[in-house]
Design an enzyme around this catalytic site. Structure first.
Site, mmCIF file in Angstrom:
data_model
loop_
_atom_site.group_PDB
_atom_site.id
_atom_site.type_symbol
_atom_site.label_atom_id
_atom_site.label_comp_id
_atom_site.label_asym_id
_atom_site.label_seq_id
_atom_site.Cartn_x
_atom_site.Cartn_y
_atom_site.Cartn_z
ATOM 1 N N ASP A 22 3.341 8.349 -4.230
ATOM 2 C CA ASP A 22 2.700 8.113 -2.931
ATOM 3 C C ASP A 22 3.138 6.769 -2.344
ATOM 4 O O ASP A 22 3.538 5.861 -3.070
ATOM 5 C CB ASP A 22 1.173 8.143 -3.115
ATOM 6 C CG ASP A 22 0.434 8.311 -1.790
ATOM 7 O OD1 ASP A 22 1.062 8.738 -0.803
ATOM 8 O OD2 ASP A 22 -0.768 8.003 -1.755
ATOM 9 N N ARG A 26 3.849 4.088 4.036
ATOM 10 C CA ARG A 26 3.420 2.688 4.151
ATOM 11 C C ARG A 26 4.560 1.725 3.829
ATOM 12 O O ARG A 26 4.690 0.669 4.433
ATOM 13 C CB ARG A 26 2.210 2.440 3.228
ATOM 14 C CG ARG A 26 0.906 2.913 3.849
ATOM 15 C CD ARG A 26 -0.191 3.047 2.837
ATOM 16 N NE ARG A 26 -0.031 4.271 2.041
ATOM 17 C CZ ARG A 26 -0.795 4.580 1.003
ATOM 18 N NH1 ARG A 26 -1.747 3.751 0.601
ATOM 19 N NH2 ARG A 26 -0.600 5.716 0.363
ATOM 20 N N TRP A 27 5.416 2.101 2.869
ATOM 21 C CA TRP A 27 6.583 1.273 2.530
ATOM 22 C C TRP A 27 7.443 1.081 3.779
ATOM 23 O O TRP A 27 7.888 -0.033 4.085
ATOM 24 C CB TRP A 27 7.388 1.957 1.420
ATOM 25 C CG TRP A 27 8.621 1.218 0.986
ATOM 26 C CD1 TRP A 27 8.717 0.303 -0.034
ATOM 27 C CD2 TRP A 27 9.942 1.336 1.551
ATOM 28 N NE1 TRP A 27 10.008 -0.155 -0.126
ATOM 29 C CE2 TRP A 27 10.776 0.460 0.830
ATOM 30 C CE3 TRP A 27 10.497 2.087 2.588
ATOM 31 C CZ2 TRP A 27 12.145 0.324 1.115
ATOM 32 C CZ3 TRP A 27 11.848 1.946 2.877
ATOM 33 C CH2 TRP A 27 12.648 1.076 2.141
ATOM 34 N N HIS A 39 10.706 8.123 3.067
ATOM 35 C CA HIS A 39 10.951 9.304 2.230
ATOM 36 C C HIS A 39 12.372 9.284 1.673
ATOM 37 O O HIS A 39 12.600 9.644 0.517
ATOM 38 C CB HIS A 39 10.706 10.584 3.034
ATOM 39 C CG HIS A 39 9.281 10.761 3.465
ATOM 40 N ND1 HIS A 39 8.224 10.656 2.587
ATOM 41 C CD2 HIS A 39 8.731 11.006 4.673
ATOM 42 C CE1 HIS A 39 7.083 10.846 3.239
ATOM 43 N NE2 HIS A 39 7.366 11.053 4.516
ATOM 44 N N ASN A 70 0.410 19.307 2.406
ATOM 45 C CA ASN A 70 1.290 18.432 3.198
ATOM 46 C C ASN A 70 1.966 19.136 4.382
ATOM 47 O O ASN A 70 2.575 18.474 5.229
ATOM 48 C CB ASN A 70 2.375 17.798 2.315
ATOM 49 C CG ASN A 70 1.870 16.684 1.404
ATOM 50 O OD1 ASN A 70 2.410 16.462 0.318
ATOM 51 N ND2 ASN A 70 0.842 15.968 1.827
ATOM 52 N N ARG A 73 1.697 18.001 8.172
ATOM 53 C CA ARG A 73 2.331 16.778 8.710
ATOM 54 C C ARG A 73 3.232 17.132 9.903
ATOM 55 O O ARG A 73 3.638 18.289 10.058
ATOM 56 C CB ARG A 73 3.142 16.102 7.608
ATOM 57 C CG ARG A 73 2.235 15.528 6.527
ATOM 58 C CD ARG A 73 3.038 14.712 5.554
ATOM 59 N NE ARG A 73 2.175 14.154 4.522
ATOM 60 C CZ ARG A 73 2.406 13.013 3.905
ATOM 61 N NH1 ARG A 73 3.470 12.303 4.191
ATOM 62 N NH2 ARG A 73 1.582 12.583 2.967
ATOM 63 N N ARG A 187 -0.150 7.195 -10.471
ATOM 64 C CA ARG A 187 -0.182 7.327 -9.009
ATOM 65 C C ARG A 187 0.149 5.968 -8.403
ATOM 66 O O ARG A 187 -0.492 4.966 -8.711
ATOM 67 C CB ARG A 187 -1.522 7.807 -8.481
ATOM 68 C CG ARG A 187 -1.451 7.971 -6.942
ATOM 69 C CD ARG A 187 -2.621 8.701 -6.353
ATOM 70 N NE ARG A 187 -2.385 8.901 -4.919
ATOM 71 C CZ ARG A 187 -2.739 9.965 -4.232
ATOM 72 N NH1 ARG A 187 -3.347 10.960 -4.840
ATOM 73 N NH2 ARG A 187 -2.498 10.050 -2.940
HETATM 74 C C1 IPE Z 1 -0.011 13.330 -2.468
HETATM 75 O O1 IPE Z 1 0.282 12.590 -1.363
HETATM 76 C C2 IPE Z 1 1.013 14.379 -2.618
HETATM 77 C C3 IPE Z 1 2.382 13.919 -2.887
HETATM 78 C C4 IPE Z 1 2.733 12.757 -3.335
HETATM 79 C C5 IPE Z 1 3.392 14.926 -2.650
HETATM 80 P P1 IPE Z 1 -0.648 12.504 -0.062
HETATM 81 O O2 IPE Z 1 -0.403 11.150 0.475
HETATM 82 O O3 IPE Z 1 -0.422 13.656 0.830
HETATM 83 O O4 IPE Z 1 -2.093 12.623 -0.726
HETATM 84 P P2 IPE Z 1 -3.503 12.529 -0.080
HETATM 85 O O5 IPE Z 1 -3.728 13.814 0.628
HETATM 86 O O6 IPE Z 1 -3.458 11.321 0.826
HETATM 87 O O7 IPE Z 1 -4.404 12.338 -1.255
HETATM 88 C C1 IPE Z 2 4.338 10.316 -0.379
HETATM 89 O O1 IPE Z 2 4.307 9.322 0.576
HETATM 90 C C2 IPE Z 2 5.305 11.415 -0.042
HETATM 91 C C3 IPE Z 2 4.673 12.694 0.325
HETATM 92 C C4 IPE Z 2 3.389 12.964 0.287
HETATM 93 C C5 IPE Z 2 5.558 13.754 0.767
HETATM 94 P P1 IPE Z 2 3.396 9.440 1.867
HETATM 95 O O2 IPE Z 2 4.179 10.065 2.946
HETATM 96 O O3 IPE Z 2 2.105 10.088 1.532
HETATM 97 O O4 IPE Z 2 3.177 7.911 2.203
HETATM 98 P P2 IPE Z 2 1.858 7.217 2.738
HETATM 99 O O5 IPE Z 2 0.735 7.628 1.838
HETATM 100 O O6 IPE Z 2 1.657 7.700 4.131
HETATM 101 O O7 IPE Z 2 2.166 5.761 2.657
HETATM 102 MG MG MG Z 3 0.268 9.402 0.985
#
Ligand code: IPE
Ligand code: IPE
Ligand code: MG
Length: 230
Positions: A22, A26-27, A39, A70, A73, A187
């Protein structure tokens, strides 16, 4: 000293580490970059972490790439993540050099709810086939994966087989029945949530949370997490 029984060997199997990768968004935001750049860097980092993992005592590495939740998105972000999974499953030479067998866990392509597009399916099938004889670490990528969907499928499969709903029967009807229990769940990026990942398999897992966003998670962090198993 007696020779070790199969049960002893099972008890000593190399650990199964699962990672909820995760914090890509934000990175990127912290650097003033679009989320997609996060990503892209996250996929590169997975390749680095796999190289680190094969030199450590890890038998099974399972990573959460994209969840059943997901898909909501923005389309452009989803499209970018799909492309990165095609790229990841195309790193076949690199996987073979490291003796890594790659696998996939998620909603079966032929199930009505499955959403993995054809071109990603093709990359997955090819990677599974071309690394299947590797004998080192097993890397399982969770894509279009949700623990609740998997459990519902396992219960349906158990009923279809006419078996009683026992833990052993559910084990046998999971997406990957031979995936061992998770020993260590990691995590990244500060959220303390399970997010529907490997709900059944991680019943007894130790959990390591770190504030580090996934693109920055490195071998030093991996060792800090593995210390939980010592
Ligand atoms: C969790 O990431 C799933 C993956 C890393 C693929 P999310 O960032 O979508 O998780 P929630 O929904 O915020 O918990
Ligand atoms: C995890 O990073 C990758 C996926 C869930 C596909 P995020 O995209 O959830 O990154 P944040 O949580 O928005 O920083
Ligand atoms: Mg996330």
């Amino acid at each position: 000293m007696s020779t070790s029984s199969p049960i002893d060997r099972q008890a000593r199997r190399a650990p199964h580490v699962a990672i909820i990768m995760d914090g890509n968004g934000r990175w990127a935001a912290r650097r003033g970059l679009p989320r997609t750049e996060g990503h892209t860097e996250g996929e590169e980092n997975l390749a680095r972490v796999v190289r680190a993992a094969v030199t450590r005592d890890i038998g099974w590495l399972t990573v959460f790439g994209f969840s059943t939740e997901n898909w909501v998105r923005p389309r452009a972000e989803v499209r970018h993540i799909l492309g990165l999974h095609e790229k990841l499953f195309s790193r076949i030479a690199e996987l073979n050099e490291n003796n890594v067998r790659i696998r996939w866990i998620g909603r079966p392509f032929d199930s009505p709810e499955a959403r993995t597009p054809k071109y990603v399916q093709r990359a997955i099938r090819r990677a599974l086939h071309e690394t299947e004889s590797n004998t080192g670490m097993v890397l399982t990528v969770a894509f279009d994966y949700g623990g609740r969907a998997e459990l519902m499928a396992a219960v349906r499969g158990t009923r279809r087989a006419g078996s009683a709903i026992t833990a052993a029967a559910i084990d046998q009807h999971l997406y990957l029945p031979d995936l061992p229990p998770v020993d260590l769940m990691i995590r990244t990026s500060g959220e303390h949530r399970v997010s529907n990942f490997l709900l059944w398999q991680s019943a007894g897992a130790k959990i390591h949370f770190t504030d580090t966003p996934w693109p920055d998670f490195d071998a030093t962090e991996l060792d800090a997490a593995l210390a939980l198993l010592a």
